[in-house]
Design an enzyme around this catalytic site. Sequence first.
Site, PDB file in Angstrom:
ATOM      1  N   HIS A 460       0.837  -1.207   0.000  1.00 18.16           N
ATOM      2  CA  HIS A 460       0.000   0.000   0.000  1.00 18.16           C
ATOM      3  C   HIS A 460       0.869   1.253   0.000  1.00 18.16           C
ATOM      4  O   HIS A 460       0.645   2.187  -0.783  1.00 18.16           O
ATOM      5  CB  HIS A 460      -0.915  -0.002   1.231  1.00 18.16           C
ATOM      6  N   GLY A 771      -6.417  -5.733 -14.195  1.00 17.57           N
ATOM      7  CA  GLY A 771      -5.840  -5.318 -12.909  1.00 17.57           C
ATOM      8  C   GLY A 771      -4.741  -6.291 -12.542  1.00 17.57           C
ATOM      9  O   GLY A 771      -4.973  -7.286 -11.856  1.00 17.57           O
ATOM     10  N   CYS A 836      -4.084  -1.634 -15.874  1.00 19.97           N
ATOM     11  CA  CYS A 836      -3.962  -0.542 -14.906  1.00 19.97           C
ATOM     12  C   CYS A 836      -3.243  -0.948 -13.626  1.00 19.97           C
ATOM     13  O   CYS A 836      -3.304  -0.231 -12.636  1.00 19.97           O
ATOM     14  CB  CYS A 836      -5.333   0.032 -14.567  1.00 19.97           C
TER      15      CYS A 836
END
EC number: 2.7.9.1
Length: 880
Positions: A460, A771, A836
């Site tokens: 993250h 993705g 993406c």
Amino acid sequence: MNKLIYYFGNNGSDGNASMNNILGNKGAGLAEMSNLKLPIPNGFTITTELCNYFYKHNNNFPKNFQNELQQAISKLEVTTGKIFGSTTSNPLLLSVRSGSTVSMPGMMDTILNLGMNNEVCNALADACGNKLFALDSYRRFLEMYGSTVLSIPSDLFEQIYENHKIQADIYKDSDITVELLEKIIDDFKRLHIKYDKQLINDPYEQLESAIKAVLYSWKNNRAIIYRKLNNISEDFGTAINIQEMVFGNLGKTSATGVAFTRSPSTGEKKLFGEFLINAQGEDIVSGTRTPMPIIANDSNSMQAMMPEVFKELSQIAKKLEEHYLDMQDIEFTIENNKLYILQTRTAKRTAIAAINIAVQMVKEKLISKEQALMRIDPESLNQLLHTRIDYSKGLTSIAEGLPASPGAATGIVVFSPYDAEKLSHHHKVILVRHDTSPEDINGMHVSSGILTIRGGMTSHAAVVARGMGKPCVCGTNNLSIDEQKQILIAGDIVIKQGDIITIDGGSGKIFLGEMPLIQPTFSEESKLILDWADEISSLKVRANAETVNDALVSIKFGAQGIGLCRSEHMFFDKNKIPLVREMIIAPDIERRQCALQKLLPLQTEDFKSLFRVMKNKPVNIRLLDPPLHEFLPTTEEDKKNLANSLNLPLSMIHQRLHAMHEVNPMLGHRGCRLGICLPEIYQMQIEAIFTAIFELHKKEHIESNLELMIPLISNVAEIKKLKMYIYEVVQELEQRYSYKFSFTLGTMIELPRAALESKKIAKEVDYFSFGTNDLTQTTYGISRDDIASFLPYYLEEKIFESDPFTTLDEEGVGELIEIAIKRGKSSNANLKLGACGEHAGNPTSIAFFHKANLNYVSCSPYRIPIARIAAAQAKIKQGS
């Protein structure tokens, strides 16, 4: 066995520049310069095949190699008029240098002045009438041969040399006398005998030992590390170049130096470099003497001191650059005012120099735009986009982690997002965490850089930092945080909150204190070469963006739209997060709807801001994807605040949080599953998006280009269900506003089952967006947040060739993408395709996406220039 020895020199060459694989870079360059009739020392190249044979046959030479070597020396003696090992006439001395097929500067070994002994030294002194020079050459040979062949520590030679100078009260090398050199040489010989029990005086024995030493250096530690860092194959091997010595240490009319045909720092078109009078090549490299410039406005330049030689060097530099059609790095020696070129190779350069030189050469009609683009290393553009540390100052790091997001940042250490927000008003801050979560977003936003103890390149912290263009270092396992004491521990060093550190997200290094930084530049030449990339590439480059600032940066860097707007990121704004928590915790649908209605105008304004900036460029909005627990409070203080704001007992908050706990939330209640089970959330988002479009159209005459995307599909029934919800809301809004909306509907393909079911799914949508982060996770069964714990070992043991979250796995994940494309196109010929994930900004992965015929890739804003160059290079390489 194939021919092992190739000649070059004044009479031409057996080889040429195209024979790099067998002659090595240096040997091929020497052969080519021979063919160009340039002044080079005569010699021969032993091919890379000898190196490969040597290692395959227990470090032995082929049977006839010694005979071939003696024949090569005999031919060199005839060409030069000198005799190898002669004790009566002008002796032939040799240089023995490595020469890999790929440039590895300084990684392997060289021996100069080979063929020396007492008698040869005397013969050399008699031949040139300069005993000081002959002794200096002998001293250099003993030092290089001793350190390279006999593995005697080089600092022992340096100590002897310096001690004699001190005892004689001599401080400059130029003041050394014959008598002092003789004493130094005697001590050097004693050092040889101490380590090797003998002094090797036979020139042929010296030569054979030197050749073996160069071959051994192919597998020395520094060469192995360099090859790993630069992805150079172990199988190439090294060639060996043996040449007659030419001497830059004969006196004031002799010199040695290095020249670049253009500035390696800026690309400026003028000869650049340095030289030393009365010196040999290692004197420049060692730094024991300060070299002088080739060109300068004072009397210490070569241009002023040796004008005729300078003129010849300038002409040769021009000829070499025009021949190779690239900037050259040239090594040269001047012996009694005669210039010799020892080597030419394509010069290493900074990113800005590479761009400037490429643009200049196109304008000079030396190369095409395509050739110019192929000269640019896409990753080097990071130098232009981010602040970086000035390593020329000689800095020592205290720790090292993974280089998760490029750039350098200095600031005070803070350990919580709250402190980051509070202190950022007066200081630059570095947010230091075990790891980050979406709840930390405000603290990350105000921080100059982010440092996490855990996590990998796609954690993250890494993903968000790259999106923000902020430096980030992750996975610093040699650091630890004591949360109670609020300290960061690096070995014996204790860093408190408020102490200053510097992090380098490009190398992963961490420094104590404030380091010198270099600010980024983005020139007109950079913009021009990126425009050329767009002209050539067929793969469009979009941005991952969800804020106005992200969108503005993306447009600045040339994004052709937004390929991924993660709508959930908008929820973490401090004005929205209480409403989001209220919506999640709400005990019934009425209270959830109440919270959603409060969120609606805020989301509408977010989308209006984004559409307004993008001005009819495509904006691909992904509906809410992450599990709801990511929005919920983790500290007791935040839980109490939530209870008070909802007028609920704290026990009920704890009860709701416990009820929402998931063992594996990334594979749990998230993505389209949220939209199906809690349709009111997606309905609010859809209303906000289309209301934003209508209000911009009516009030500001701005037309929007919406692509609406559903996340985490695994089943066509999920698409059908959500499609029904979406069109119900859109039709109701069309009636409300008396306006017909235009948009395309797509889905993420990020689960293996979705890829396999793509024929059915494609019938229901207008586009797929791959993705690749989650597709890689779910294909490998590896969490991208936990891979750092074993990835280094896997890479070292070659279980993985590369980090699968950085470079797309073409065999597994790539095949799933190809299956999805083939099956999807079979049922929907007009299906549009994008990617993406983090791979969309990786040059190697972009080449795969181009080959797979995707329409676009979408990456973080600061990867856009890199992706634009990589997309053009993919088109050029694949020729389609």
